[in-house]
Design a protein around this motif. Structure first.
Motif, mmCIF file in Angstrom:
data_model
loop_
_atom_site.group_PDB
_atom_site.id
_atom_site.type_symbol
_atom_site.label_atom_id
_atom_site.label_comp_id
_atom_site.label_asym_id
_atom_site.label_seq_id
_atom_site.Cartn_x
_atom_site.Cartn_y
_atom_site.Cartn_z
ATOM 1 N N ASP A 1 45.237 40.049 49.499
ATOM 2 C CA ASP A 1 44.148 39.316 50.125
ATOM 3 C C ASP A 1 42.984 39.273 49.131
ATOM 4 O O ASP A 1 43.090 39.758 47.997
ATOM 5 C CB ASP A 1 43.741 39.948 51.461
ATOM 6 C CG ASP A 1 43.316 41.420 51.320
ATOM 7 O OD1 ASP A 1 42.997 41.853 50.191
ATOM 8 O OD2 ASP A 1 43.300 42.131 52.335
ATOM 9 N N GLU A 2 41.861 38.693 49.544
ATOM 10 C CA GLU A 2 40.738 38.516 48.630
ATOM 11 C C GLU A 2 40.205 39.844 48.110
ATOM 12 O O GLU A 2 39.840 39.965 46.933
ATOM 13 C CB GLU A 2 39.618 37.726 49.323
ATOM 14 C CG GLU A 2 39.951 36.256 49.554
ATOM 15 C CD GLU A 2 38.784 35.496 50.151
ATOM 16 O OE1 GLU A 2 37.687 36.085 50.283
ATOM 17 O OE2 GLU A 2 38.973 34.308 50.487
ATOM 18 N N GLU A 3 40.154 40.842 48.982
ATOM 19 C CA GLU A 3 39.645 42.145 48.553
ATOM 20 C C GLU A 3 40.541 42.753 47.482
ATOM 21 O O GLU A 3 40.044 43.303 46.483
ATOM 22 C CB GLU A 3 39.547 43.095 49.752
ATOM 23 C CG GLU A 3 38.996 44.458 49.370
ATOM 24 C CD GLU A 3 39.035 45.454 50.515
ATOM 25 O OE1 GLU A 3 38.591 46.598 50.309
ATOM 26 O OE2 GLU A 3 39.515 45.099 51.609
ATOM 27 N N MET A 4 41.843 42.658 47.668
ATOM 28 C CA MET A 4 42.765 43.222 46.687
ATOM 29 C C MET A 4 42.617 42.519 45.344
ATOM 30 O O MET A 4 42.568 43.172 44.291
ATOM 31 C CB MET A 4 44.208 43.106 47.181
ATOM 32 C CG MET A 4 45.204 43.885 46.329
ATOM 33 S SD MET A 4 46.928 43.569 46.790
ATOM 34 C CE MET A 4 46.947 44.174 48.480
ATOM 35 N N ILE A 5 42.535 41.208 45.367
ATOM 36 C CA ILE A 5 42.373 40.450 44.119
ATOM 37 C C ILE A 5 41.085 40.847 43.423
ATOM 38 O O ILE A 5 41.046 41.050 42.198
ATOM 39 C CB ILE A 5 42.393 38.937 44.405
ATOM 40 C CG1 ILE A 5 43.758 38.503 44.948
ATOM 41 C CG2 ILE A 5 42.042 38.150 43.146
ATOM 42 C CD1 ILE A 5 44.921 38.788 44.036
ATOM 43 N N ARG A 6 40.012 41.000 44.196
ATOM 44 C CA ARG A 6 38.727 41.399 43.611
ATOM 45 C C ARG A 6 38.838 42.772 42.948
ATOM 46 O O ARG A 6 38.329 42.980 41.836
ATOM 47 C CB ARG A 6 37.657 41.421 44.702
ATOM 48 C CG ARG A 6 36.299 41.931 44.212
ATOM 49 C CD ARG A 6 35.275 41.964 45.338
ATOM 50 N NE ARG A 6 35.671 42.822 46.439
ATOM 51 C CZ ARG A 6 35.591 44.156 46.415
ATOM 52 N NH1 ARG A 6 35.123 44.781 45.337
ATOM 53 N NH2 ARG A 6 35.956 44.875 47.453
ATOM 54 N N LEU A 7 39.524 43.696 43.607
ATOM 55 C CA LEU A 7 39.677 45.037 43.040
ATOM 56 C C LEU A 7 40.509 45.018 41.757
ATOM 57 O O LEU A 7 40.186 45.701 40.780
ATOM 58 C CB LEU A 7 40.315 45.965 44.070
ATOM 59 C CG LEU A 7 39.407 46.396 45.226
ATOM 60 C CD1 LEU A 7 40.222 47.069 46.319
ATOM 61 C CD2 LEU A 7 38.301 47.325 44.737
ATOM 62 N N PHE A 8 41.574 44.238 41.746
ATOM 63 C CA PHE A 8 42.361 44.075 40.522
ATOM 64 C C PHE A 8 41.466 43.607 39.381
ATOM 65 O O PHE A 8 41.498 44.147 38.266
ATOM 66 C CB PHE A 8 43.471 43.043 40.734
ATOM 67 C CG PHE A 8 44.832 43.606 41.042
ATOM 68 C CD1 PHE A 8 45.558 44.287 40.084
ATOM 69 C CD2 PHE A 8 45.398 43.422 42.291
ATOM 70 C CE1 PHE A 8 46.820 44.785 40.358
ATOM 71 C CE2 PHE A 8 46.661 43.919 42.584
ATOM 72 C CZ PHE A 8 47.374 44.600 41.612
ATOM 73 N N GLN A 9 40.670 42.583 39.662
ATOM 74 C CA GLN A 9 39.845 41.979 38.610
ATOM 75 C C GLN A 9 38.729 42.914 38.173
ATOM 76 O O GLN A 9 38.458 43.054 36.977
ATOM 77 C CB GLN A 9 39.293 40.653 39.114
ATOM 78 C CG GLN A 9 40.377 39.601 39.323
ATOM 79 C CD GLN A 9 39.874 38.346 40.014
ATOM 80 O OE1 GLN A 9 38.894 38.396 40.776
ATOM 81 N NE2 GLN A 9 40.524 37.219 39.781
ATOM 82 N N GLU A 10 38.072 43.568 39.128
ATOM 83 C CA GLU A 10 36.953 44.459 38.789
ATOM 84 C C GLU A 10 37.406 45.631 37.921
ATOM 85 O O GLU A 10 36.707 46.042 37.002
ATOM 86 C CB GLU A 10 36.304 44.993 40.067
ATOM 87 C CG GLU A 10 35.399 43.991 40.763
ATOM 88 C CD GLU A 10 34.736 44.604 41.985
ATOM 89 O OE1 GLU A 10 34.908 45.824 42.232
ATOM 90 O OE2 GLU A 10 34.028 43.858 42.699
ATOM 91 N N HIS A 11 38.574 46.152 38.228
ATOM 92 C CA HIS A 11 39.054 47.347 37.530
ATOM 93 C C HIS A 11 39.992 47.035 36.371
ATOM 94 O O HIS A 11 40.526 47.944 35.746
ATOM 95 C CB HIS A 11 39.732 48.282 38.533
ATOM 96 C CG HIS A 11 38.778 48.832 39.561
ATOM 97 N ND1 HIS A 11 37.995 49.937 39.336
ATOM 98 C CD2 HIS A 11 38.452 48.393 40.808
ATOM 99 C CE1 HIS A 11 37.251 50.179 40.395
ATOM 100 N NE2 HIS A 11 37.510 49.261 41.309
ATOM 101 N N LYS A 12 40.180 45.726 36.127
ATOM 102 C CA LYS A 12 41.010 45.285 35.002
ATOM 103 C C LYS A 12 42.392 45.948 35.032
ATOM 104 O O LYS A 12 42.930 46.368 34.004
ATOM 105 C CB LYS A 12 40.312 45.549 33.666
ATOM 106 C CG LYS A 12 39.032 44.734 33.483
ATOM 107 C CD LYS A 12 38.377 44.999 32.151
ATOM 108 C CE LYS A 12 37.218 44.053 31.892
ATOM 109 N NZ LYS A 12 36.187 44.069 32.938
ATOM 110 N N ALA A 13 42.952 46.037 36.206
ATOM 111 C CA ALA A 13 44.276 46.624 36.387
ATOM 112 C C ALA A 13 45.344 45.549 36.243
ATOM 113 O O ALA A 13 45.059 44.351 36.342
ATOM 114 C CB ALA A 13 44.383 47.280 37.760
ATOM 115 N N PHE A 14 46.585 45.980 36.026
ATOM 116 C CA PHE A 14 47.680 45.021 35.982
ATOM 117 C C PHE A 14 48.745 45.396 36.999
ATOM 118 O O PHE A 14 48.743 46.501 37.562
ATOM 119 C CB PHE A 14 48.252 44.866 34.568
ATOM 120 C CG PHE A 14 48.952 46.069 33.996
ATOM 121 C CD1 PHE A 14 50.308 46.286 34.213
ATOM 122 C CD2 PHE A 14 48.280 46.964 33.173
ATOM 123 C CE1 PHE A 14 50.974 47.367 33.654
ATOM 124 C CE2 PHE A 14 48.923 48.059 32.614
ATOM 125 C CZ PHE A 14 50.275 48.262 32.847
#
Length: 428
Positions: free
Chosen positions: A255-268
């Motif tokens: 969802d949007e929150e998960m995508i934001r967290l991926f992007q903020e933390h530069k995770a893959f």
């Protein structure tokens, strides 16, 4: 150092927009690629290797491996903790088990996988084997090793390929032990999985407290380690990302929150379609899954695919692993994960191959060493009969493997015919 010129081949270099390159020869010296030159520019002193029109590309990189398993189908769930105690219970049983694990690593190589990232193993076997392979004492792929993961009592793989930490202090102590074993990364088991869930609709139940996740990630990062985490639910992914995990293994509906967290933390994201497919799509008479396991298998299967699609749509890096060692997932079938990535996520063959070569090397932190056919990088290469950009099934049988410059012609693996027959039903 031995010099080779790989001639009469078609080159796929492992880069994002790779296309077939013809009329060039790949030069190697020792373990390094030294050049790509026209046939009439091959320097003196090279031994010619005629590829007879085959396709030469970087060796595959399997980013999610458990070397302790062979993928043999199970009629019922095993007690992995009890089995591990038996295998590791004496010097003799440990020696025999280590030899088996080393054999599984060799199988990975013979199938065209020249680098693996292990994310949960027996004792210190993975780092030990990594070093023996690097020293030329054993044959196998390059290994990036986590050794045992960190779980919690009653958590995923606790007591087998992960330590059951009953407190934050115990989890941090395991990082100290991992450092002594000279691991390359840290693995957490944050949620349960398909087989851990006892009721419909609850696969990937959160098992590890956010406070423990945060403490482990902070300590691991201070020591220079990346942290990978087993997570199979939206709640688990969010807890992992919010508290510092660097790579999500498996994934869940985004969802949007998960995508934001991926992007903020530069995770893959490490996508693993292979292990969920049998539980979701096989007839239960074949998979031996219970109704609950099949129901939850579908949730996880759909969630992994959904997460991969959402990640790619939002610029989140994705790599591939096949969670080898799970039932029906063998040490020689990584090519299927590329095929499923194309079939179910909808990427091109070229992007699937790039993801399992150049992209994986970059995100594993070894992009300067391997992953592409580039002068100066390690000579980790495979040769196929046909063009995988047209049909990924050509990766099923490799004609040649070159690992750190060492050439293996016509590599062979032992096939489990039952596994092959059932999985091939999902290969069009």
């Amino acid at each position: 150092m031995k010099k080779y010129a790989y001639t009469n081949g078609k080159i796929l270099d492992g880069t994002r927009n790779m296309k077939v390159k013809e009329g060039l020869c790949v030069l190697t010296e020792g373990d390094k690629i030294t050049g790509l030159v026209p046939a009439d520019k091959i320097p003196a002193g090279c031994e010619m290797v005629d590829l007879q029109g085959g396709y030469l590309m970087p060796g595959l990189i399997n980013m999610h491996v458990h070397l302790a398993g062979n993928g043999k189908p199970q009629k019922k769930q095993r007690d992995n903790e009890a089995l591990t105690k038996k295998l590791m219970g004496s010097a003799l049983s440990r020696a025999v088990t280590y030899r088996v694990v080393a054999g599984f690593a060799k199988t990975e190589l013979m199938s065209g996988v020249t680098t693996i990232r292990t994310v949960g193993g027996l004792g210190d076997f993975d780092t030990r084997l990594r070093d023996e392979i690097a020293d030329g004492k054993r044959v196998g792929p390059r290994i990036l090793a986590a050794n045992r993961g960190i779980s919690v009592p009653g958590g995923h793989m606790a007591g087998s390929v992960a330590v059951a930490a009953d407190s934050i202090e115990a989890a941090l102590a395991q990082i100290e032990q991992s450092e002594k074993e000279n691991v390359d990364l840290i693995k957490l088991m944050i949620t349960g999985g398909v087989l851990d869930a006892k009721a419909k609709g609850v696969p990937g139940e959160l098992k590890m407290a956010p406070e423990m996740v945060k403490a482990v990630c902070e300590k691991a990062h201070k020591k220079g380690y990346k942290v990978a985490a087993h997570v199979e639910s939206p709640e688990g992914v969010k807890v992992a990302l919010a508290n510092g995990v660097d790579s999500i293994e498996h994934g869940a509906k985004a969802d949007e929150e998960m995508i934001r967290l991926f992007q903020e933390h530069k995770a893959f994201l490490c996508t693993t379609i292979s292990p969920a497919l049998p539980y979701a799509l096989f007839n239960r008479s074949v998979s031996n899954a219970s109704e609950v396991e099949q129901y939850n298998g579908n949730i996880v299967f759909d969630g992994i695919i959904s997460c991969a699609k959402a990640a790619l749509e939002n610029g989140i890096p994705v790599v591939l692993g096949n969670d080898v060692g799970c039932p029906w997932i063998t040490q020689y079938d990584f090519w299927r994960e590329l095929y499923y990535f194309q079939k179910y996520v909808g990427v091109s063959n070229s992007f699937a191959l790039y993801t399992a070569t150049g992209r994986s090397a970059e995100l594993a932190g070894i992009g300067d060493i391997t992953g592409t056919i580039t002068p100066g990088k390690c000579a980790d290469m495979i040769v196929t009969e046909g063009n995988p950009l047209e049909d990924l099934r050509y990766l099923r049988h490799v004609r040649m493997v070159v690992a750190r410059g060492n050439m293996i012609r016509d590599p062979k693996v032992k096939i489990n015919e039952t596994v092959r027959a059932e999985l091939d039903k999902f290969i069009n």
